[in-house]
Each structure stands twice: as C-alpha cells, then as structure tokens.
Design an enzyme around this catalytic site. Structure first.
Site, short mmCIF file in Angstrom:
data_model
loop_
_atom_site.label_atom_id
_atom_site.label_comp_id
_atom_site.label_asym_id
_atom_site.label_seq_id
_atom_site.Cartn_x
_atom_site.Cartn_y
_atom_site.Cartn_z
N LYS A 111 0.82 -1.21 0.00
CA LYS A 111 0.00 0.00 0.00
C LYS A 111 0.86 1.27 0.00
CE LYS A 111 -4.23 -2.02 1.57
NZ LYS A 111 -5.40 -2.04 2.41
N LYS A 194 -4.11 -9.82 -6.25
CA LYS A 194 -5.35 -10.27 -5.57
C LYS A 194 -6.48 -9.26 -5.76
CE LYS A 194 -5.41 -8.42 -0.92
NZ LYS A 194 -6.78 -8.18 -0.57
N LYS A 197 -10.71 -4.43 -2.44
CA LYS A 197 -11.76 -3.42 -2.47
C LYS A 197 -11.25 -2.11 -3.03
CE LYS A 197 -13.20 -4.64 2.04
NZ LYS A 197 -11.98 -4.30 2.74
N1 AQP Z 1 -8.61 -11.43 -2.81
C1 AQP Z 1 -8.89 -12.01 -1.66
N2 AQP Z 1 -9.03 -13.36 -1.58
C2 AQP Z 1 -9.35 -13.95 -0.40
N3 AQP Z 1 -9.51 -13.28 0.76
C3 AQP Z 1 -9.38 -11.94 0.73
N4 AQP Z 1 -9.49 -10.99 1.67
C4 AQP Z 1 -9.26 -9.78 1.12
N5 AQP Z 1 -8.98 -9.92 -0.17
C5 AQP Z 1 -9.06 -11.24 -0.47
C6 AQP Z 1 -9.83 -11.27 3.06
O1 AQP Z 1 -11.01 -10.55 3.37
C7 AQP Z 1 -10.95 -10.19 4.76
C8 AQP Z 1 -11.30 -8.76 4.92
O2 AQP Z 1 -10.27 -7.97 4.50
P1 AQP Z 1 -10.16 -6.47 5.00
O3 AQP Z 1 -11.30 -5.71 4.53
O4 AQP Z 1 -9.97 -6.42 6.47
O5 AQP Z 1 -8.83 -5.96 4.34
P2 AQP Z 1 -7.99 -6.47 3.15
O6 AQP Z 1 -7.37 -7.77 3.46
O7 AQP Z 1 -7.02 -5.37 2.88
O8 AQP Z 1 -9.07 -6.63 2.00
P3 AQP Z 1 -9.18 -5.91 0.61
O9 AQP Z 1 -10.36 -6.42 -0.08
O10 AQP Z 1 -7.88 -5.96 -0.11
O11 AQP Z 1 -9.48 -4.42 1.04
P4 AQP Z 1 -8.65 -3.09 0.86
O12 AQP Z 1 -8.56 -2.87 -0.61
O13 AQP Z 1 -9.49 -2.11 1.57
O14 AQP Z 1 -7.32 -3.28 1.49
C9 AQP Z 1 -9.55 -10.56 5.28
O15 AQP Z 1 -9.62 -11.79 5.97
C10 AQP Z 1 -8.77 -10.72 4.01
O16 AQP Z 1 -7.71 -11.62 4.16
#
Ligand code: AQP
Length: 327
Positions: A111, A194, A197
C-alpha cells in the site's frame, strides 16, 4: 474452548474474495466454538473516508455478515469503534513491536509503495498493531482470514509471546485459519494481483453487489491463456483462479471440477462458473437488501454486540494494566 475472531474493514464494496476468504469460513466455523466477528472501522480511518460513507459501509458489512449466515444469537457481532479498549490496548502493544517489523509487513509495503513512505499515515503503518489488539483482547484462539492477512496474525502471535515472556501468561497465542481454496482470489483481469476493495476500476473484481449481467460479463471477459486446457497449475494462474472461485462457491473439490471440464474449452467453464456465482450471490443479495431495509434493527444488533464485546475486552485490558503498573 475455541474462540474464532475475524473482521472485514469498511473500505469499499465487498468482493467475492472477501466472501470466500473470510466471511464464508466465519459462517462455517460458527457453532464450532465461540465466535466474535466485527467491522474494524477504526482501521478504515487510514484512508480518510467520507464520514457518511464510512457509516454506511460499516452497517453494510454487518448486514453482509448476517446475510451470509452469522447469527447474532450465536456470535458476537460488533463494531470496533464501540469498544475503546481496542485502541487503548493498541497503544500499549505499540511498545512491544518495532518499526522494523512493521515496515516488513507485505500489506504495508504494497500500500505504501504507491505514495512513498513520506506521505504515509501512521494509521496505515500501525495497522497490524491495532489488529493484534483486536485479536489478543478477546483471547481469540483462531482467526479466519484470507492469505493476505496471515502475516499480520503471525505478528500478533509474536507480540503475544513477547508480552507473555515478560509479564507471565496474559494473552492467548492465536492461530490463523487460512483455507486452501478461496484464501487468495485473484483479479480476473490480472491474475498476478489479488482482488482488493481499493482497486481502481472494478472490472477484475466480482462485487457482492454486482447484478447478474455484470457478473456474467466480468467472468466472460476474464483473462485466460492460449492453451485451452482446464487444469489447476501454478503456470496457469488465470485458470487456477477461475477454478478456485468455482470450488469456493460450490464446495466441489478442484479435482472434481477439472475432471468435469477435461477436454472442454474455457467457454463452458466460464458459463457454468457465472451461473454458480450468480446463484450464490443473488441469494446473499436478497437477504442483504432485506436486512438493510431496517437500519434500527442493525443498530440494535451492533449495540448489543458492542455491549458483549466490551465486557470481554475491559476484563482483559484491566489484567494488562495491572501487570504493567498502570493505575
Ligand atoms: N482477494 C482475496 N481473496 C481472499 N480473501 C481476501 N481478503 C481480502 N482480499 C481477499 C480477506 O477478506 C478479509 C477482509 O479484509 P479487509 O477488509 O480487512 O482488508 P484487506 O485484506 O485489505 O481486504 P481488501 O479487499 O484488499 O481491502 P482493501 O482494498 O481495503 O485493502 C480478510 O480476511 C482478508 O484476508
């Protein structure tokens, strides 16, 4: 007694990776022990979200948890900002982790690489410490997460052991629960990355709010390769990704799915995948929209969840403060 704990940040529209990697495992584990699920809205502040959007997405994530099957009578469902002990323990734990450890966290490196270290908020840098506090405060034994969060759980383990070694047994040392299938769902347009969001443009992400046509189009346009063979292999990341989504949604094993599509082209796999994804997401969406109609009910759930979470958290925080000599 096992205690499961997991959270989904309010940082944008949830995608199928969040569902398969985190929400679905949480639902499956409910009943195998105690469970605490929450929306880490304090974590979301490191993106400086619009307040109205943050509020909306926080309630939205509560609704997604419930639509997927989290039952507030069986699990504690709460919102991080409703328990001030989370932030207080985070401050304490900041003194049990080094800048070096935090700067080696892959998610921080990913990030921060976009803006450079100079412009980074401390909130992003210290994200894993707040996550450690979220986990340790509730004596979670198991933390269901996607693969991207496993390193943070590892750090929470190190912090717990470090504290316990100095002050005696205080924290349960947690274990990450990372599923074999669905723990790292990749972007449909770029299978080396991956689904996230915060991705710019959502054409590679299947969002839980996507309609039928949108899901069909995204899967139809998903990148593949020129071989035309439905095989699960590291050298075929795009196909492996479609197969893992298929398996995650249906529960069928990868081998069963590859056998079904042996000798068939990618077109048939994609059409069937779109159908199974649409079926499962539409069912979720129906429940989600129903829940969102009654905001007062969701707020009641959060209030009661916060009350129960506060009870657990304040007892652990007091234990920690006594050990540290904090009056
Ligand atoms: N691509 C993915 N595949 C499987 N699991 C995923 N998780 C996130 N992306 C994937 C899992 O979803 C849970 C919630 O994640 P989070 O919102 O706490 O933060 P994150 O891991 O940073 O998820 P994102 O979607 O990538 O959000 P942003 O873009 O906001 O950072 C966690 O258990 C994560 O592992």
């Amino acid at each position: 007694m096992k205690r499961f704990l997991s959270g989904i940040q309010a940082t944008g529209d949830l995608h199928i990776g969040n569902y398969l990697g985190a929400i679905k495992p949480c639902v499956e584990l409910q009943g195998e022990g105690e469970s605490i699920y929450f929306v880490p809205n304090l974590h979301s502040l490191n993106t400086r979200p619009d307040p109205a959007k943050l509020r909306k997405e926080t309630l939205s994530n509560i609704a997604w948890f419930m639509a997927a099957g989290i039952d507030p009578n069986k699990s504690i469902l709460y919102v991080q900002s409703g328990v001030s002990a989370n932030a207080e323990l985070c401050w304490i734990l900041n003194n049990f982790v080094t800048m070096g450890e935090l700067s080696r966290q892959t998610q921080y490196k990913d990030k921060s690489s976009k803006k450079g270290v100079e412009g980074q908020l401390v909130g992003l840098f210290a994200y894993p410490v707040l996550m450690a506090a979220d986990i340790l405060l509730y004596s979670a034994t198991h933390v269901p997460v996607g693969e991207d969060q496993a390193q943070h759980v590892e750090l929470a383990r190190d912090i717990a052991e470090r504290f316990n070694n100095i002050y005696g047994d205080t924290f349960v040392v947690p274990e990450a629960v990372v599923r074999k299938v669905g723990a790292r769902v990749m972007n449909l347009q770029n299978p080396d990355k991956k689904m996230s969001k915060s991705d710019e443009g959502q054409s590679g992400n299947i969002l839980l709010l996507d309609n039928k046509e949108s899901i069909q189009n995204k899967i139809k346009r998903a990148v593949t390769d020129s071989e035309g063979l439905v095989e699960f292999s590291d050298t075929k990341p795009a196909i492996a990704n479609l197969l893992q989504i298929y398996s995650g949604v249906t529960g069928d094993g990868i081998e069963t799915i590859t056998a079904k599509y042996a000798g068939k082209g990618y077109g048939e796999l994609k059409t069937d995948l779109a159908n199974v994804v649409v079926d499962s997401i539409v069912e979720l969406q129906t429940k989600y929209h129903e829940l969102l109609k009654n905001e007062d009910y969701l707020l009641e759930i959060v209030k009661e969840g916060n009350r129960k979470a506060n009870e657990i958290a304040s007892a652990k925080l007091l234990e920690v403060k006594v050990k540290l000599g904090l009056l």
